[in-house]
Design a protein around this motif. Structure first.
Motif, short mmCIF file in Angstrom:
data_model
loop_
_atom_site.label_atom_id
_atom_site.label_comp_id
_atom_site.label_asym_id
_atom_site.label_seq_id
_atom_site.Cartn_x
_atom_site.Cartn_y
_atom_site.Cartn_z
N GLU A 9 0.85 -1.20 0.00
CA GLU A 9 0.00 0.00 0.00
C GLU A 9 0.88 1.25 0.00
N THR A 10 0.41 2.31 -0.66
CA THR A 10 1.21 3.55 -0.67
C THR A 10 1.22 4.21 0.70
N ALA A 11 0.19 3.95 1.50
CA ALA A 11 0.12 4.61 2.81
C ALA A 11 1.11 4.02 3.82
N GLN A 65 10.02 0.73 6.97
CA GLN A 65 10.95 0.73 8.10
C GLN A 65 12.17 1.61 7.81
N ASP A 66 12.62 1.54 6.57
CA ASP A 66 13.75 2.35 6.14
C ASP A 66 13.41 3.08 4.86
N LEU A 67 13.89 4.29 4.73
CA LEU A 67 13.70 5.01 3.48
C LEU A 67 14.94 4.81 2.62
N GLU A 68 14.73 4.25 1.45
CA GLU A 68 15.86 3.98 0.56
C GLU A 68 16.38 5.26 -0.07
N HIS A 69 17.70 5.38 -0.13
CA HIS A 69 18.36 6.45 -0.88
C HIS A 69 18.00 7.86 -0.41
N ARG A 70 17.64 7.99 0.84
CA ARG A 70 17.37 9.33 1.36
C ARG A 70 18.17 9.57 2.64
N GLU A 71 19.29 8.86 2.77
CA GLU A 71 20.06 8.94 4.02
C GLU A 71 20.50 10.38 4.30
N GLY A 107 10.52 19.15 -3.85
CA GLY A 107 10.74 18.05 -4.79
C GLY A 107 9.47 17.68 -5.53
N PRO A 108 9.61 16.97 -6.65
CA PRO A 108 8.44 16.61 -7.46
C PRO A 108 7.56 15.57 -6.79
N SER A 109 6.37 15.42 -7.33
CA SER A 109 5.42 14.44 -6.80
C SER A 109 6.03 13.03 -6.87
N GLY A 110 5.86 12.28 -5.80
CA GLY A 110 6.38 10.91 -5.78
C GLY A 110 7.84 10.80 -5.41
N ALA A 111 8.45 11.92 -5.00
CA ALA A 111 9.87 11.90 -4.61
C ALA A 111 10.06 11.53 -3.14
N GLY A 112 8.95 11.38 -2.42
CA GLY A 112 9.03 10.94 -1.04
C GLY A 112 9.06 12.07 -0.01
N LYS A 113 8.53 13.23 -0.35
CA LYS A 113 8.57 14.38 0.56
C LYS A 113 7.76 14.13 1.84
N THR A 114 6.50 13.75 1.64
CA THR A 114 5.63 13.54 2.79
C THR A 114 6.16 12.41 3.67
N THR A 115 6.61 11.35 3.00
CA THR A 115 7.12 10.19 3.73
C THR A 115 8.36 10.56 4.54
N SER A 159 12.32 -3.46 -1.75
CA SER A 159 12.04 -3.53 -0.31
C SER A 159 10.56 -3.83 -0.07
N ARG A 160 9.68 -3.36 -0.96
CA ARG A 160 8.26 -3.71 -0.85
C ARG A 160 8.04 -5.19 -1.22
N VAL A 161 8.75 -5.62 -2.26
CA VAL A 161 8.62 -7.02 -2.68
C VAL A 161 9.06 -7.94 -1.54
N ASP A 215 8.80 8.21 -10.17
CA ASP A 215 7.70 8.48 -9.23
C ASP A 215 7.44 7.22 -8.38
N ALA A 216 7.82 7.29 -7.11
CA ALA A 216 7.71 6.11 -6.25
C ALA A 216 6.26 5.71 -6.03
N ARG A 217 5.37 6.70 -5.99
CA ARG A 217 3.95 6.37 -5.77
C ARG A 217 3.43 5.51 -6.92
N ALA A 260 5.15 3.67 -8.97
CA ALA A 260 5.81 2.35 -8.98
C ALA A 260 5.11 1.40 -8.02
N ILE A 261 4.79 1.90 -6.84
CA ILE A 261 4.18 1.04 -5.82
C ILE A 261 2.76 0.64 -6.23
N ILE A 262 2.03 1.57 -6.83
CA ILE A 262 0.66 1.25 -7.28
C ILE A 262 0.73 0.19 -8.39
N1 LIG Z 1 12.90 6.46 -0.17
C1 LIG Z 1 11.79 5.71 -0.11
N2 LIG Z 1 11.84 4.44 0.35
C2 LIG Z 1 10.71 3.72 0.39
N3 LIG Z 1 9.50 4.15 -0.01
C3 LIG Z 1 9.39 5.41 -0.48
C4 LIG Z 1 10.52 6.24 -0.55
N4 LIG Z 1 10.14 7.43 -1.05
C5 LIG Z 1 8.83 7.34 -1.29
N5 LIG Z 1 8.37 6.13 -0.94
C6 LIG Z 1 6.99 5.70 -1.09
O1 LIG Z 1 6.50 6.29 -2.29
C7 LIG Z 1 5.19 6.81 -2.13
C8 LIG Z 1 5.17 8.28 -2.47
O2 LIG Z 1 5.89 9.02 -1.51
P1 LIG Z 1 5.37 10.43 -0.96
O3 LIG Z 1 6.15 10.74 0.26
O4 LIG Z 1 3.89 10.41 -0.83
O5 LIG Z 1 5.81 11.40 -2.15
P2 LIG Z 1 5.54 12.98 -2.31
O6 LIG Z 1 5.01 13.49 -1.01
O7 LIG Z 1 6.86 13.56 -2.68
O8 LIG Z 1 4.55 13.08 -3.45
C9 LIG Z 1 4.80 6.48 -0.71
O9 LIG Z 1 4.03 5.32 -0.73
C10 LIG Z 1 6.10 6.24 0.01
O10 LIG Z 1 5.94 5.29 1.04
#
Ligand SMILES: Nc1ncnc2c1ncn2[C@@H]1O[C@H](COP(=O)(O)OP(=O)(O)O)[C@@H](O)[C@H]1O
Ligand SMILES: [Mg+2]
Length: 337
Positions: free
Chosen positions: A9-11, A15-21, A47-55, A195-197, A221-223, A225-227
């Motif tokens: 799920e995107t929500a 446990q770890d955020l990849e490549h955002r150390e 950053g652009p949508s799906g770049a992991g800002k909120t996360t 990591s999701r797999v 766009d990580a969002r 990809a996960i969807i």
């Molecule tokens: N570095 C990361 N490692 C693991 N999952 C990530 C990472 N960055 C983003 N995600 C996942 O990708 C999705 C989109 O991230 P989100 O923070 O909502 O992006 P944004 O706020 O920039 O649009 C979320 O489901 C989030 O869990």
């Protein structure tokens, strides 16, 4: 075939955020004084949508809370409501402080007092901050001694050159820490998918070239990809097969785009939703017709400037609509998937 459906799920906050150390360290650095009972520094995530800002913001604040007493998080997304009172209400409610307040008719100063009176330090995550109706929201919050702001938006330059923010907001926040997030690269998205797999699927369900294929389609766009991963998994389960193929990914692509769009639509607040619905219903609508229909349907219509800002957020942030022509000759339509 599934071990843990939540991991798909995107929500789900991993446990770890990849490549955002580096960016995690940067934000931790700004907020770390809170662990020692001191105040933190306000910061921005761009950053652009799906770049992991909120996360990133939620992840770091959660980590901080695990390490310290007396730190409370408060999250609000301005796409869901952007008037000052709505933003303060959203933050107060999310942090759990709202229980002390009546339900309706609370003034903005009462909200601010409620936050100030808390014994906790509040880390306020203000998401999509550029959509705020007025700049005094940020100024008011930043004047509270027990509030540290994490503000999120797409583009630094667009934010600071906005006429609303050019004055007081710029002078107050110009010097704060800015954390820029790039679009993910192909190999980074692959790692995020892996990591999701690993967390979500049984071994052998997906081959590495299919993961590469998904990452390539999602284009940073990580969002997305996960969807794609989740929908492809569902399709294989539905067909009673045991392996995800490239064909499955192609087959779910349109549905994935629709899901992403619907997620954005569902998060819209009253006014932005109404504007979107009017455009959707008419197919194509001129700016003047949109304005009169909106004013007719809304109980308390926003003025031209605010409405213009909402429309530009629908177009540029969430890609929900398109506009053609300039100023008075503009027409709006729902964007293609
Ligand atoms: N570095 C990361 N490692 C693991 N999952 C990530 C990472 N960055 C983003 N995600 C996942 O990708 C999705 C989109 O991230 P989100 O923070 O909502 O992006 P944004 O706020 O920039 O649009 C979320 O489901 C989030 O869990
Ligand atoms: Mg976000």
């Amino acid at each position: 075939m599934i071990n843990n459906a939540r991991a798909l799920e995107t929500a789900y906050v991993p446990q770890d955020l990849e490549h955002r150390e580096g960016q995690i360290d940067q934000l931790v650095g700004e907020l770390n004084p809170l662990v020692h009972g001191l105040s933190g520094e306000h910061s921005f995530i761009f950053g652009p949508s799906g770049a992991g800002k909120t996360t990133l913001a939620k992840f770091v604040v959660r980590k901080l809370q695990e390490e310290s007493f007396g730190v409370q998080d408060a999250y609000h997304n301005c796409m869901s409501a952007s008037a000052k009172t709505d933003v303060l209400h959203g933050l107060v409610n999310d942090s759990g402080l709202g229980k002390r307040l009546p339900k309706d008719g609370v003034s903005t100063s009462r909200y601010l007092d409620c936050i100030r009176d808390s014994d906790d330090h509040i880390v306020a995550i203000v998401d999509e901050v550029d959509v705020l109706d007025d700049e005094t929201t940020l100024i008011g919050l930043s004047e509270l001694p027990n509030v540290t702001l994490v503000m999120i938006t797409i583009d630094e330059h667009d934010f600071f050159s906005d006429p609303r923010f050019e004055g007081r907001v710029k002078s107050r926040f110009r010097a704060c820490e800015k954390i820029p997030l790039r679009r993910y690269e192909q190999h980074e998205l692959e790692d995020i998918l892996w990591s999701r797999v690993d967390a979500g699927l049984k071994p052998g369900v997906i081959d590495s070239y299919v993961v590469e294929y998904i990452a390539n389609k999602a284009a940073g766009d990580a969002r997305e990809a996960i969807i794609l991963l989740r929908r492809a998994t569902m399709r294989v389960m539905h067909d009673d097969r045991s392996e995800i193929t490239v064909g499955d990914v192609d087959a779910v692509e349109t549905g994935a785009m629709e899901e992403k769009r619907q997620g954005h639509i569902d998060s819209l607040g009253t006014h932005k939703r109404l504007l979107y619905d009017i455009i959707k219903r008419t197919g194509e609508i001129s700016a003047s017709e949109l304005r009169s229909t909106y004013e007719e349907r809304s109980h308390n219509p926003r003025g031209d400037t605010t409405r213009g800002r909402y429309l530009s957020a629908l177009e540029n942030k969430y890609d929900l609509i398109t506009s053609t022509g300039t100023s008075r000759g503009t027409t709006y339509a729902v964007s293609d998937i």
